[in-house]
Design an enzyme around this catalytic site. Structure first.
Site, mmCIF file in Angstrom:
data_model
loop_
_atom_site.group_PDB
_atom_site.id
_atom_site.type_symbol
_atom_site.label_atom_id
_atom_site.label_comp_id
_atom_site.label_asym_id
_atom_site.label_seq_id
_atom_site.Cartn_x
_atom_site.Cartn_y
_atom_site.Cartn_z
ATOM 1 N N ASP A 37 29.072 -13.691 -37.731
ATOM 2 C CA ASP A 37 28.844 -14.412 -36.468
ATOM 3 C C ASP A 37 27.948 -13.625 -35.509
ATOM 4 O O ASP A 37 28.267 -13.502 -34.319
ATOM 5 C CB ASP A 37 30.183 -14.700 -35.765
ATOM 6 C CG ASP A 37 31.273 -15.176 -36.699
ATOM 7 O OD1 ASP A 37 30.941 -15.869 -37.685
ATOM 8 O OD2 ASP A 37 32.457 -14.863 -36.464
ATOM 9 N N GLU A 234 31.165 -25.773 -36.696
ATOM 10 C CA GLU A 234 31.450 -24.725 -35.705
ATOM 11 C C GLU A 234 30.153 -23.972 -35.406
ATOM 12 O O GLU A 234 29.074 -24.335 -35.876
ATOM 13 C CB GLU A 234 32.502 -23.761 -36.258
ATOM 14 C CG GLU A 234 32.076 -23.119 -37.569
ATOM 15 C CD GLU A 234 33.211 -22.497 -38.361
ATOM 16 O OE1 GLU A 234 34.388 -22.666 -37.994
ATOM 17 O OE2 GLU A 234 32.919 -21.848 -39.379
#
Ligand code: FUB
Length: 352
Positions: A37, A234
């Site tokens: 991420d 997401e």
């Protein structure tokens, strides 16, 4: 390949040239260790990457100081054990996108009373003469659970960041979106927005000037759902180029091979967004599970780079995620070309 039939001075010269060429690229993965991420930013003429620490089952436990409340929060058998090890965040900085310095533990749960595990997907911004780090914590599954999206502050990009509120900024589920995977965005007019959301829903919220609270939209609501595609999962990320807002996100299951990145465009930061499809996905010769990315534009140029995580071909461990950087190129019409994943990475970049 070295040609030993040539004179020795030529062989040595060729070897040195090859070595220099090897050293002068980013070399994916760009840093050792398991991270995911990644969010890339430029602060004070230096590149910064803030990633999730992607501990797996086999990662040794890291020393972590916990309060009684935090210990209680961890006493849930449903928590996947790697998440219990994801209690801190490292950062990385670089002058050129190639040579990276690790800054250990810029944020830890020791400085967040309400967070105990699953410290995920940091998003950083410089504002008001300090640095803000938005983070997700505790992977909450319902509104009874303590956790969600928090904000920490520091005087320096490398931290230490300390929780600014003593509670989550967003601690409940709105419009079906799990409060994770936040990204803070400053529009050209100075307005701050927070894009976020898991569980196949994406929300946008307006942030106050001090970035410590939410402000309502004109209709009085605090959360606007902007889910751009039925395949959205997401990892929302916003970038603006030539007046167009590009909402980007991850699709697929993050522990699997088909995790990927897609994008949509709009003339407004709050949509509606027109889906333009995938730009990053697995390549069976390079890596699988490529997703949860961010992008950076080199100031005064139209050069763009995408930073993302991916899983090495030999691994099927969900948390075995490593950081990579490659070029992201726009077509004349403003669409984005499919990203070509590489092992070599990119050449050094000089910041103006
Ligand atoms: O790293 C933890 C979670 O995995 C993130 O929140 C998701 O985006 C996925 O990358």
């Amino acid at each position: 390949m070295i040609d030993w039939s040539k004179p020795l001075f030529l062989v040595i010269g060729t070897a040195i040239t090859a070595l220099c060429a090897t050293a002068a690229v980013a070399d994916n993965p760009i840093v050792p260790g398991q991270y995911a991420d990644p969010e890339i930013r430029i602060f004070d003429h230096r590149f910064w990457i803030f990633p999730t620490y992607s501990a797996s089952e086999t990662t040794p436990d890291q020393p972590v100081v916990l309060s009684e409340q935090q210990r209680e929060m961890r006493e849930n058998p449903d928590i996947w054990s790697p998440f219990l090890k994801q209690t801190f965040m490292d950062a990385f900085s670089s002058p050129d996108l190639v040579n990276w310095t690790r800054h250990p533990r810029v944020l830890e749960v020791a400085n967040i009373s309400w967070a105990a595990y699953a410290l995920w997907a940091p998003s950083a911004i410089q504002a008001n003469d300090r640095y803000y780090l938005f983070f997700g914590a505790n992977d909450i599954k319902d509104n009874e659970q303590l956790g969600g999206i928090g904000v920490a502050v520091s005087d320096d990009p490398e931290g230490p960041y300390r929780d600014a509120l003593g509670k989550p900024l967003i601690g409940e589920i709105h419009n079906g979106a799990q409060p994770i995977d936040q990204m803070v965005f400053r529009d050209d007019d100075g307005q701050f927005y927070l894009y976020y959301g898991g569980w196949q829903h994406s929300n946008v919220a307006r942030l106050s000037d001090d970035l410590l609270s939410l402000e309502p939209f004109d209709n009085g609501e605090f959360f606007k759902e902007i889910t751009p595609s039925k395949d959205y999962v997401e990892g929302s990320f916003m970038v603006k180029r030539k007046g167009i807002y590009y909402l980007m996100w991850s699709e697929g299951e993050w522990t699997g091979p088909d995790y990927s990145v897609a994008y949509a465009t709009s003339h407004s930061p709050v949509g509606p967004f027109e889906n333009k499809g995938k730009i990053l996905q697995q390549d069976n010769k390079i890596a699988r599970g490529a997703g949860h990315h961010s992008v950076v534009n080199i100031p005064d140029t139209d050069d763009w780079y995408i930073v993302y995580h991916r899983r090495p071909l030999h691994s099927d461990d969900g948390n075995h995620r490593v950081l990579a950087i490659d070029r992201m190129i726009f077509n004349e019409d403003g669409t984005i070309k499919p990203v070509i994943m590489t092992d070599e990475g990119i050449s050094p970049v000089t910041l103006p």
